[in-house]
Design an enzyme around this catalytic site. Sequence first.
Site, mmCIF file in Angstrom:
data_model
loop_
_atom_site.group_PDB
_atom_site.id
_atom_site.type_symbol
_atom_site.label_atom_id
_atom_site.label_comp_id
_atom_site.label_asym_id
_atom_site.label_seq_id
_atom_site.Cartn_x
_atom_site.Cartn_y
_atom_site.Cartn_z
ATOM 1 N N SER A 179 48.383 35.560 41.639
ATOM 2 C CA SER A 179 47.304 34.814 42.272
ATOM 3 C C SER A 179 47.777 33.608 43.068
ATOM 4 C CB SER A 179 46.280 34.380 41.225
ATOM 5 O OG SER A 179 46.906 33.702 40.155
ATOM 6 N N HIS A 207 43.469 40.341 42.320
ATOM 7 C CA HIS A 207 43.710 40.104 43.754
ATOM 8 C C HIS A 207 44.176 41.365 44.470
ATOM 9 C CE1 HIS A 207 43.148 35.794 43.432
ATOM 10 N NE2 HIS A 207 43.781 35.879 42.272
ATOM 11 N N LYS A 237 35.896 38.802 43.241
ATOM 12 C CA LYS A 237 36.681 38.478 44.440
ATOM 13 C C LYS A 237 36.297 39.451 45.562
ATOM 14 C CE LYS A 237 39.723 35.857 41.611
ATOM 15 N NZ LYS A 237 40.783 35.844 40.613
HETATM 16 C C1 LIG Z 1 40.516 35.198 39.224
HETATM 17 C C2 LIG Z 1 41.430 35.882 38.275
HETATM 18 C C3 LIG Z 1 40.977 36.289 37.024
HETATM 19 C C4 LIG Z 1 39.621 35.911 36.514
HETATM 20 O O1 LIG Z 1 38.622 36.640 37.104
HETATM 21 P P1 LIG Z 1 37.143 36.008 37.099
HETATM 22 O O2 LIG Z 1 36.278 37.164 37.344
HETATM 23 O O3 LIG Z 1 37.118 34.988 38.162
HETATM 24 O O4 LIG Z 1 36.951 35.408 35.731
HETATM 25 C C5 LIG Z 1 41.824 37.011 36.232
HETATM 26 N N1 LIG Z 1 43.084 37.295 36.618
HETATM 27 C C6 LIG Z 1 43.560 36.897 37.797
HETATM 28 C C7 LIG Z 1 44.952 37.251 38.186
HETATM 29 C C8 LIG Z 1 42.761 36.153 38.662
HETATM 30 O O5 LIG Z 1 43.240 35.708 39.800
#
Ligand SMILES: *Cc1c(COP(=O)(O)O)cnc(C)c1O
Length: 395
Positions: A179, A207, A237
């Site tokens: 991330s 991602h 996302k």
């Molecule tokens: C954003 C993210 C999460 C968490 O996901 P949410 O739905 O925002 O709680 C988990 N793992 C990674 C690698 C992320 O970037």
Amino acid sequence: MLTRYEAALAELTAQDLYRQTVTYRPLSATEVEDETGRRYVQLSANNYLGLTHEPAVLAAALAAVQQYGSGSGGARLTSGSHPLCAALEAELAAWKGTESALVFNTGYMANVGVISSLVGKGDVIFSDAFNHASIIDGCRLSGATVVVYRHADPQDLAARLAAVPCSGQRLIVTDGVFSMDGDIAPLPALAELARRYQALLCVDDAHAVGVLGGGKGTAAHFGLAGAVNVQIGTLSKALAAEGGYVAGSHTLIAYLRNKARSFIFTTAPTPAALAAAQAALRIIRQEPQRIRQLKTLAAELRQRLQAGGVAVLPGPTPILPLWVGRAEQALALAAQLRQDGLLVSAIRPPTVAPGSSRLRLTVSAAHTAAQLNDAADVIVKRWQEMGLPPHYQEK
Ligand SMILES: *Cc1c(COP(=O)(O)O)cnc(C)c1O
């Protein structure tokens, strides 16, 4: 009573690590407005395909609210499971090519619930050093022995697998796309090690979904869907809603439905979130050109920044980390860019290691080429004014 917390906050402030939320009103998938009415180009969201503002996604969410109400009202095992949950899970599994899938309220909750229920005392987790905080928290909560291997380094992982005895279950867990660095996990080598040590392989595609492998994620990117036992992801996302999911075998999903506490002891996602994610998923499946557009825009921005002497970390994803180093310089540059109308986040410890503070730019398929070209020109100019170096310091 609260002096120790005041002291902790003062300490954070002194270290340039104090955080606060700043309010911005979204105007579109790529623009926001602050409280004074100033507009900014959004370069810090994970809205990779811009689907948060896609008419078909909005229509699906609105229809779900009108048909089913604003909240789900209860946990799925106690109040009855919503048909939108079953529909989304079936579509996720079909898309991923797995037998089954399970929806969680967030990706965070998926990681915490999955990892902590799959392994426990007597088991060993092998976790990439740069894994997301929600993976780290899941590992801690599990009670298993946690062995952290060097970031994206299968040789280091192999050495640790050989060195650490395990009479129980081994689990290898990694972000698919990291991330804060935007690089891709070396999945073929990890899959081979998992096979050799009979370890479960778990990939967090937060991602990667909507970005890699035709949008299906990291396993599909490498043609390794069968080798990854546990595919975790987020609906928040590229899928433009809110929620998380796990895709895998019937056995895995049935087990998680019975054991994952962050699934069992929480109210089900809202109808609006489920319907929005389902609509976004359909668009991703039917319109692969959006993913190609995202790739093209990200590659062009990366190229322009590199050509202008900005220390952008290499990689094939729409996450572009600009390596600054010191937290106060990262903050100063982000503040300057805000003055210039660009919303870019400064990433500091504890999110990244001390001395590796950076700006993190994210591209969306909804950005126009003009928005990104103008942003690149401004960033290059400010980077040079601050005398920042053109190369990042190897970790
Ligand atoms: C954003 C993210 C999460 C968490 O996901 P949410 O739905 O925002 O709680 C988990 N793992 C990674 C690698 C992320 O970037």
